[in-house]
Design an enzyme around this catalytic site. Structure first.
Site, PDB file in Angstrom:
ATOM      1  N   GLY A  33      -3.535   5.078  -7.298  1.00  0.00           N
ATOM      2  CA  GLY A  33      -4.563   4.839  -7.174  1.00  0.00           C
ATOM      3  C   GLY A  33      -5.575   4.234  -7.025  1.00  0.00           C
ATOM      4  O   GLY A  33      -6.873   3.858  -6.644  1.00  0.00           O
ATOM      5  N   CYS A  78      -2.440   9.762   6.114  1.00  0.00           N
ATOM      6  CA  CYS A  78      -1.960   8.509   6.637  1.00  0.00           C
ATOM      7  C   CYS A  78      -1.269   8.528   8.013  1.00  0.00           C
ATOM      8  O   CYS A  78      -0.182   8.340   7.796  1.00  0.00           O
ATOM      9  CB  CYS A  78      -2.021   7.268   5.981  1.00  0.00           C
ATOM     10  SG  CYS A  78      -0.110   7.498   4.969  1.00  0.00           S
TER      11      CYS A  78
HETATM   12  C1  LIG Z   1      -1.162   9.723   0.651  1.00  0.00           C
HETATM   13  S1  LIG Z   1       0.182   9.689  -1.105  1.00  0.00           S
HETATM   14  C2  LIG Z   1      -1.417   9.481  -2.234  1.00  0.00           C
HETATM   15  C3  LIG Z   1      -2.520   8.015  -1.962  1.00  0.00           C
HETATM   16  C4  LIG Z   1      -3.403   7.705  -3.732  1.00  0.00           C
HETATM   17  N1  LIG Z   1      -4.494   9.178  -3.321  1.00  0.00           N
HETATM   18  C5  LIG Z   1      -3.762   6.481  -3.125  1.00  0.00           C
HETATM   19  O1  LIG Z   1      -4.548   6.247  -2.715  1.00  0.00           O
HETATM   20  O2  LIG Z   1      -3.648   5.369  -4.004  1.00  0.00           O
HETATM   21  C6  LIG Z   1      -0.045  11.389  -1.561  1.00  0.00           C
HETATM   22  C7  LIG Z   1       0.654  11.889  -2.488  1.00  0.00           C
HETATM   23  O3  LIG Z   1       0.589  12.663  -2.914  1.00  0.00           O
HETATM   24  C8  LIG Z   1       1.620  13.110  -4.273  1.00  0.00           C
HETATM   25  N2  LIG Z   1       1.865  14.699  -4.722  1.00  0.00           N
HETATM   26  C9  LIG Z   1       2.685  15.382  -3.933  1.00  0.00           C
HETATM   27  N3  LIG Z   1       2.358  16.780  -3.595  1.00  0.00           N
HETATM   28  C10 LIG Z   1       1.885  16.852  -4.478  1.00  0.00           C
HETATM   29  C11 LIG Z   1       0.971  17.677  -5.303  1.00  0.00           C
HETATM   30  N4  LIG Z   1       1.448  18.794  -4.879  1.00  0.00           N
HETATM   31  N5  LIG Z   1       0.489  17.802  -6.467  1.00  0.00           N
HETATM   32  C12 LIG Z   1      -0.298  16.566  -6.854  1.00  0.00           C
HETATM   33  N6  LIG Z   1      -0.063  15.806  -5.781  1.00  0.00           N
HETATM   34  C13 LIG Z   1       0.959  15.611  -5.277  1.00  0.00           C
HETATM   35  C14 LIG Z   1       2.849  12.761  -4.332  1.00  0.00           C
HETATM   36  O4  LIG Z   1       3.237  11.939  -5.294  1.00  0.00           O
HETATM   37  C15 LIG Z   1       1.331  10.676  -3.831  1.00  0.00           C
HETATM   38  O5  LIG Z   1       1.539  10.610  -4.972  1.00  0.00           O
END
Ligand SMILES: C[S@@+](CC[C@H](N)C(=O)[O-])C[C@H]1O[C@@H](n2cnc3c(N)ncnc32)[C@H](O)[C@@H]1O
Length: 451
Positions: A273, A389
């Site tokens: 989040g 990242c």
């Molecule tokens: C880089 S992290 C996001 C970090 C978040 N935006 C933050 O700033 O705290 C990537 C996220 O993508 C989610 N994710 C992976 N595959 C996904 C999908 N097909 N649809 C939606 N979310 C997905 C993961 O669960 C993870 O929470």
């Protein structure tokens, strides 16, 4: 070192390291899980020590395994029972990195080997650790350097081989080494003010009154932590949501998106989040943010944090960002895509060993599908940020080129006020940060528009 919990520190650390490998857990989650079983009074006392062991052993794992594999005969550390392998890694880390007297380091793990295995295994482990004590790492590294320079760098700086090759291609030899050295330094913390509860000057005063020395950053709502006495998470203002701990580059995304009050925003990979909350803060809790994520656990954590931060304009939905379609189109979208996380090695050293080429190829497919789906959800003229990242061009610039050439987006020539520009022919219109240059996660941002 021995503690009065039911198991010793070494046993607890080896258990956590083994859980990380066997259940594919992040180091953070494995630590949380393990400490649930530790009695209350020991939890606070030993968490810091165990955390530091886990992170340092994961950081130096390739170099530790190099020492072990150099003395093992007829087998490899990867082939041993994982719990035994991790006990050996703890002892090697103690001897070679912490300077613990070898007899003490060996004795404390051999006692665990006797308890969890048998005398024969204890003798074997003892012999290995004696050989490690005599192992001449300098000579062995010199030989490796002559034979295979990339592998030498990979062992010396304890980074995956593909990363060394990649970093050298992007940044040249010197740049790659500086990047790996900075990945191996202690984590740098940044704090972002929650403007719903306080302002940046009051936060600065509060932190300084609590022995946290901070400095300004290129972002006017983020401070860099230079020194602190006790963990920031123990401060009252953290517990009450007056500030969040958020990496500098990650906190740039919401500024680049530039949301306006009242807009409808989609965050396609939102948990835990950081960026959703930042967007909500910039919008002063107005408009509507739909935040989706594929992980229920992460969404649950996000829900708790949201209440703490006073965020009220976010609706959390468990969904797949590759196919999610909402009843309305969005004015703006944040796509902070799942990625190889290769820009976060300083913060999460476990990530170094959890992605191979096959897994990275799969995540690139997900990124492309999410870019296509973002286009479907965005209104005409709407804008989005695409961020990762990751240091990899195939997750960053190449994906932006895919979004331009195959999906229909156009690139917004955003005036980035700090950081580096990127690579390939679109490089001058995108943002890159690197850990060795900007003292934060290595990061990528592009701003796109549906024309
Ligand atoms: C880089 S992290 C996001 C970090 C978040 N935006 C933050 O700033 O705290 C990537 C996220 O993508 C989610 N994710 C992976 N595959 C996904 C999908 N097909 N649809 C939606 N979310 C997905 C993961 O669960 C993870 O929470």
């Amino acid at each position: 070192m021995e503690v009065t919990i039911k198991i010793t520190i070494q046993e607890l650390i080896a258990d956590i390291l083994t859980d990380i490998e066997e259940f594919n857990l992040s180091a953070k989650n494995a630590l949380e899980r393990a400490f649930r079983n530790v009695v209350e009074e020991d939890r606070e006392r030993y968490r810091g020590l165990v955390h530091s062991y886990i992170f340092e052993i994961l950081k130096w794992r390739k170099r530790i395994d190099f020492a072990l594999n150099s003395v093992l005969k007829g087998t490899k550390i990867e082939k041993l029972n994982p719990f035994l392998a991790n006990l050996l890694r703890i002892a090697v880390y103690d001897i070679r990195f912490k300077g613990t007297p070898p007899a003490i380091a060996t004795d404390s793990v051999i006692r665990v080997v006797k308890k969890r295995f048998n005398i024969k295994t204890a003798k074997f482990a003892n012999a290995i650790l004696r050989s490690v004590e005599e192992f001449n790492e300098e000579n062995a590294l010199k030989k490796l350097k002559e034979k295979d320079r990339i592998e030498y760098l990979s062992v010396k700086f304890s980074h995956p081989r593909w990363y060394v090759e990649y970093a050298m291609e992007l940044l040249g030899y010197e740049g790659a080494i500086r990047l790996m050295m900075s990945n191996n330094r202690p984590q740098r913390y940044y704090v972002r003010v929650n403007p719903l509860k306080t302002d940046i000057d009051s936060l600065r005063d509060y932190l300084e009154e609590h022995d946290v020395r901070v400095a300004r950053t290129p972002l006017d709502d983020v401070l860099k932590v230079l020194e602190y006495q006790k963990p920031l998470t123990r401060l009252k203002w953290y517990k009450e949501g007056y500030f969040v701990i958020q990496d500098l580059a990650s906190a740039y995304v919401a500024h680049v998106l530039s949301p306006e009050n009242g807009e409808r925003i989609l965050d396609m990979a939102a948990a835990p989040g950081s960026k959703t909350f930042h967007v909500a803060h910039l919008m002063e809790n107005t408009g509507e943010i739909i935040a989706i994520d594929y992980s229920r656990d992460r969404l649950e954590k996000m829900r708790e944090k949201m209440a703490l931060l006073g965020v009220k304009n976010v609706k959390l939905i468990h969904a797949d960002g590759q196919i999610f379609k909402w009843k309305h189109e969005f004015d703006k979208i944040v796509l902070d895509a799942p990625c190889s996380s290769s820009g976060t090695y300083r913060q999460f050293p476990d990530v170094k060993w959890s992605f191979d080429e096959e897994k990275i190829a799969k995540v690139i497919q997900v990124q492309k599908a999410m870019l296509k789906n973002a286009y479907k959800n965005l209104r005409k003229g709407g804008e989005m940020t695409y961020s990762t990242c990751s240091i990899r061009i195939d997750e960053d610039e190449e994906n932006v080129k895919y979004a331009l050439n195959k999906v229909g987006f156009e690139l917004v020539p955003y005036e980035f006020t700090w950081g580096e520009r990127g690579f390939t022919e679109i490089g001058d219109k995108v943002f890159r940060a690197f850990t060795h240059l900007h003292d934060c996660n290595s990061f990528f941002i592009a701003k796109l528009r549906k024309s």
